[in-house]
Design a protein around this motif. Structure first.
Motif, mmCIF file in Angstrom:
data_model
loop_
_atom_site.group_PDB
_atom_site.id
_atom_site.type_symbol
_atom_site.label_atom_id
_atom_site.label_comp_id
_atom_site.label_asym_id
_atom_site.label_seq_id
_atom_site.Cartn_x
_atom_site.Cartn_y
_atom_site.Cartn_z
ATOM 1 N N ARG A 266 -63.285 -28.788 7.473
ATOM 2 C CA ARG A 266 -61.753 -28.618 7.177
ATOM 3 C C ARG A 266 -61.180 -29.909 6.707
ATOM 4 O O ARG A 266 -61.597 -30.818 6.555
ATOM 5 C CB ARG A 266 -60.666 -28.437 8.249
ATOM 6 N N LYS A 282 -71.117 -30.232 15.352
ATOM 7 C CA LYS A 282 -69.640 -30.390 15.132
ATOM 8 C C LYS A 282 -69.562 -32.028 14.656
ATOM 9 O O LYS A 282 -70.001 -32.856 15.029
ATOM 10 C CB LYS A 282 -68.699 -30.181 16.557
ATOM 11 N N SER A 307 -63.718 -22.243 10.333
ATOM 12 C CA SER A 307 -62.698 -22.660 11.420
ATOM 13 C C SER A 307 -61.449 -22.874 10.783
ATOM 14 O O SER A 307 -61.245 -23.228 9.547
ATOM 15 C CB SER A 307 -63.079 -23.828 12.117
ATOM 16 N N ARG A 308 -60.660 -22.602 11.589
ATOM 17 C CA ARG A 308 -58.986 -22.840 11.438
ATOM 18 C C ARG A 308 -58.468 -24.229 12.107
ATOM 19 O O ARG A 308 -59.022 -24.334 13.091
ATOM 20 C CB ARG A 308 -58.166 -21.714 11.467
ATOM 21 N N VAL A 313 -62.776 -20.877 15.665
ATOM 22 C CA VAL A 313 -63.992 -20.940 14.970
ATOM 23 C C VAL A 313 -64.907 -19.686 15.082
ATOM 24 O O VAL A 313 -64.968 -19.094 16.238
ATOM 25 C CB VAL A 313 -64.982 -22.116 15.468
ATOM 26 N N ASP A 327 -61.824 -25.446 19.172
ATOM 27 C CA ASP A 327 -62.545 -26.098 18.302
ATOM 28 C C ASP A 327 -64.188 -26.400 18.814
ATOM 29 O O ASP A 327 -64.460 -27.749 18.657
ATOM 30 C CB ASP A 327 -61.889 -27.455 18.099
ATOM 31 N N TRP A 331 -67.673 -21.530 24.008
ATOM 32 C CA TRP A 331 -67.956 -20.400 23.085
ATOM 33 C C TRP A 331 -68.255 -18.964 23.925
ATOM 34 O O TRP A 331 -68.463 -19.088 24.978
ATOM 35 C CB TRP A 331 -69.319 -20.653 22.380
#
Length: 369
Positions: A266, A282, A307-308, A313, A327, A331
């Motif tokens: 991002r 990551k 992802s935002r 994600v 983030d 999960w």
């Protein structure tokens, strides 16, 4: 010499290219017994019935079983999707409506990248096509016949292509001209202290994804959990990541050094890389360094991630999808539409950030919340 990962990863891609089953699975990822039977029963219900599984997703566009989409890119509200037999889909409204187009080829187009001057699409047999803003297509010649697996470009048209067996090309003019920028792979591995006797460490690894930032910095990722970074247009490359198991001299099995299929970073510098064996890495520094994350599924093949900034994600792949709302700290399995019985090969955040758009089997374009 072709390393173990090269064979498995290329078998997977070949399965996606030539298989015709709605619930296709690649060699090495087949599901057995009752689970496989359940998938078959679900598939028999047809696409319309699959849409009722969950309210977390919706089908935006759909073709027939023989159609397959492999790549997608957006620049503002304009988006483009490419697939087998030269199939192309175009949107001008952020992905809500799509118009079908045919590129001048019957080969599979595996990836596409948009820039201010048009689009670059790549595919089988060293195919590179350029699309102008007014929709005209042109083939350009490159010095390789290898399968080109991905392409990336920034707004200014600085671009990089990655492909099978170490193929690596760069362009500074929107794809009109390309130069070979592949490193000496064995020397590069030695510079990072990857043991020379590690399986595949001295091979020419296939790279499966690439990114080009607006400042010209390039990232590429692929086999052996490699992520490489270049700050000079591809003239030189350095490691940003490789599997910890390799540094310890352990055998490079699929679980120790899984292939990375996709990377996404991002604007705030946070990004993710996903691949075989459910691996997720990551970065918090725009890809300079990477940390392996813990995920709930390890016997899956993740093909793409998005992802935002909100922390959402989503990673999709072969009969599987996972998501995080923080983030990547935690999960869960994502149950929506037919994600658990089919494959999706590309995913991106929609231009308005309201959803994530994924493409894959049966000419499908879906939206996920």
């Amino acid at each position: 010499m072709i390393c173990l990962h090269s064979k498995n990863a290329l078998k997977l891609l070949s399965t996606l290219l030539i298989g015709s089953s709605l619930a296709v699975a690649p060699m090495g990822y087949a599901q057995e017994g009752a689970e496989n039977a359940a998938a078959a029963e679900k598939a028999k219900a047809g696409p319309g019935a699959l849409d009722e599984i969950s309210g977390k997703g919706r089908v935006i566009a759909e073709g027939v079983r023989q159609e397959r989409f492999f790549g997608m890119d957006f620049l503002g509200d304009q988006g483009i999707v490419v697939g087998n037999f030269g199939q192309v889909m175009i949107t001008e409204d952020g992905g809500e409506t799509w118009v079908e187009e045919k590129a001048p080829t019957d080969l599979a187009l595996l990836a596409v990248a948009l820039h201010e001057g048009g689009a670059i699409a790549v595919g089988q047999q060293g195919l590179v096509l350029l699309r102008s803003p007014d929709g005209e297509w042109q083939e350009v010649s490159v010095d390789t016949g290898e399968r080109l697996l991905n392409v990336a470009a920034n707004r200014d048209g600085e671009a990089v292509i990655v492909g099978a067996f170490g193929t690596l090309l760069a362009s500074s003019d929107g794809g009109r001209n390309w130069a070979n920028v592949a490193p000496q792979w064995a020397e590069l591995a030695a510079s990072a202290n990857v043991p020379a006797d590690t399986t595949g460490a001295t091979a020419e690894p296939s790279m499966y994804d690439a990114k080009v930032f607006d400042d010209g910095v390039m990232l590429i990722a692929g086999e052996l959990a490699y992520v490489l970074r270049s700050e000079d247009g591809g003239k030189s490359w350095e490691f940003a990541n490789f599997a910890e198991a390799l540094a310890k001299g352990e055998e490079a099995t699929a679980s120790a050094a899984p292939t990375i299929n996709d990377i996404q970073v991002r604007a705030d510098g946070t990004g993710f890389a996903v691949g075989q064996s459910g691996v997720v890495f990551k970065t918090n520094d725009s890809g300079r360094s990477w940390k392996k994350l813990s995920t709930p599924l390890t016997e899956i093949n993740l093909l793409a991630v998005a992802s935002r900034g909100s922390g959402a994600v989503i990673a999709v792949g072969m009969r599987s999808a996972i998501f995080s709302e923080d983030d990547g700290e935690n999960w869960q399995t994502l149950e929506a539409l037919d994600l658990d019985i089919n494959w999706y090969s590309a995913i991106q955040v929609a231009p308005d950030a309201s959803q994530m758009l994924a493409v894959g089997h049966s000419g499908r374009i879906i939206g996920l919340q």
